[in-house]
Design a protein around this motif. Sequence first.
Motif, PDB file in Angstrom:
ATOM      1  N   GLY A 259       0.798  -1.210   0.000  1.00 34.19           N
ATOM      2  CA  GLY A 259       0.000   0.000   0.000  1.00 34.19           C
ATOM      3  C   GLY A 259       0.831   1.260   0.000  1.00 34.19           C
ATOM      4  N   ILE A 264      -1.028  -3.118  -2.519  1.00 34.04           N
ATOM      5  CA  ILE A 264      -1.744  -3.354  -1.269  1.00 34.04           C
ATOM      6  C   ILE A 264      -2.176  -4.803  -1.116  1.00 34.04           C
ATOM      7  N   PHE A 301       2.257  -4.486   5.784  1.00 35.39           N
ATOM      8  CA  PHE A 301       1.145  -3.838   5.092  1.00 35.39           C
ATOM      9  C   PHE A 301       0.679  -2.599   5.854  1.00 35.39           C
ATOM     10  N   PRO A 304      -4.892   1.304   6.270  1.00 36.93           N
ATOM     11  CA  PRO A 304      -5.491   2.439   5.550  1.00 36.93           C
ATOM     12  C   PRO A 304      -6.038   3.522   6.477  1.00 36.93           C
TER      13      PRO A 304
END
Length: 498
Positions: A259, A264, A301, A304
């Motif tokens: 990401g 992502i 990761f 978000p």
Amino acid sequence: MRRSTQRKHAAPDTAATAPRGPHSAASRPYDTIAPTEAERVVEAALTLLAEIGLRFDSGTEAEGLLTRAGCTIAPDGVVRMPAFVVRRALATVAKSVRLWDRDGTRAIDIDAHHTWFMPGMTCIKVFDEATGEPRPSTRADLATITRIADGLDNIDAVCVACKDVADSTLRGEIGEFLCMMENTTKPLEYLCEWTRSLEAAIEMAAALRGGHEKLSERPYFLHIVTPLPLYFAQSHIEQVILAARAGVPVSVGTLAIGGASTPITTAGTVVQCLATDFAGIVLGQAAREGAFCIGSTNPYFMEPETGGIGNLPQTMLGEQLICQVRRHLGLPSFTGLGGDARARRFGQDAVFEIATMMGQVFHTRPATCDYLGSLDQGITYSLHALLLCDEYAGMLRTLWAGTKIDEDALALDLLREIGLTGTVLGHEHTARHCRTNLWPSRYFGANTPVSTSEKADETLYQRIDRDLRQRLAAPGPEPLPADLHARLKAIHETHAVA
């Protein structure tokens, strides 16, 4: 081209190898995808390297090495590696190596069939022993962590757990290698910014072994090179070539962030991780065919919601996937993420993360799990966390030992003897087997302060802290011989000149 002498030392030698770490054949690693899908991931990484390529800094020896290996280099520095070049490198790379301790008498087998536990790495803060608050780390902190790690039964090798922040120079970086040599007899992992630091480490290790050829025969340390995803800077290139030619085992990889620096999706990030790994293997084989130069990029990761590194389930899934693909190729996986926690302090959050991630290590079986003790996303080092990680490593090894299935273990004869109304408590069979699959835990099990025991009613932190205070007061390993220590310090001074 000369072949690495490491290959002939890859076969197990039970007289020289530490009697711990192998995975039981009855306890298989977890495969998160089908074998055909694993091969599809490999093919995608090969396609990326052949069609899209990656970047190498220009003006280095890599240009000639890679061109002769069959790669093409564009004027903008983009290197494209045909699949046959990568496959050839995967065939010739040594898939195991023996890493020896300071004395050269005991070794651990770095391969796809063992997992070894290590502290670190490269934190820039520690929790102060007196105040408990984070502060910049020093060489004295590295010495303390290394000495504590030396006395922990389930810590198998030691790496640069924290940096000497006050001396962030070539001198300080070389001093970190010497500091580890001084404070543990266990094998080492090393990573550095400057190629001169690696040159100094090789000279020190050769002095310890009695020559460069003997160092190649009995490697003392594993060197870690950390390129960015799909980009090798000059220092990375130099260090891969230098270590491969010196017979020093090399782990090439870094942390990809899905990401942010990579796609992502789990599969997309793993493909870029593997492509970076494969490129490092190709370069290592171009420098010295048969060298142990294995890719080890880790998939992380982005979350978000915050933009920070996290996303625990996807990170665990990415680790499972990349370990499976490497096993599919017969390659060991490095830098398993088991001991790394995002929690700012050693508390309930950290314990949850460590327990969860180290539980995953049971299934994924990386060759090394070496972030043990790192908190706050790798910024701050915690000795309390290291002791807990050592504890969990002991539990994993108890699980990996498996269990015996034979007539005595199935115990039908015992039941025939005592009948349905008898008791096994005082039977000789119970006495013989009562310690089978026993986890000799320092903090849990029989040492848990339940109300039916006489154990002090301490929290987990208090139990670990009491143990840590005793270890801090204990003596460290035997010092290096004075003449050797003087030679090592002289090497340090010689190479530390900018």
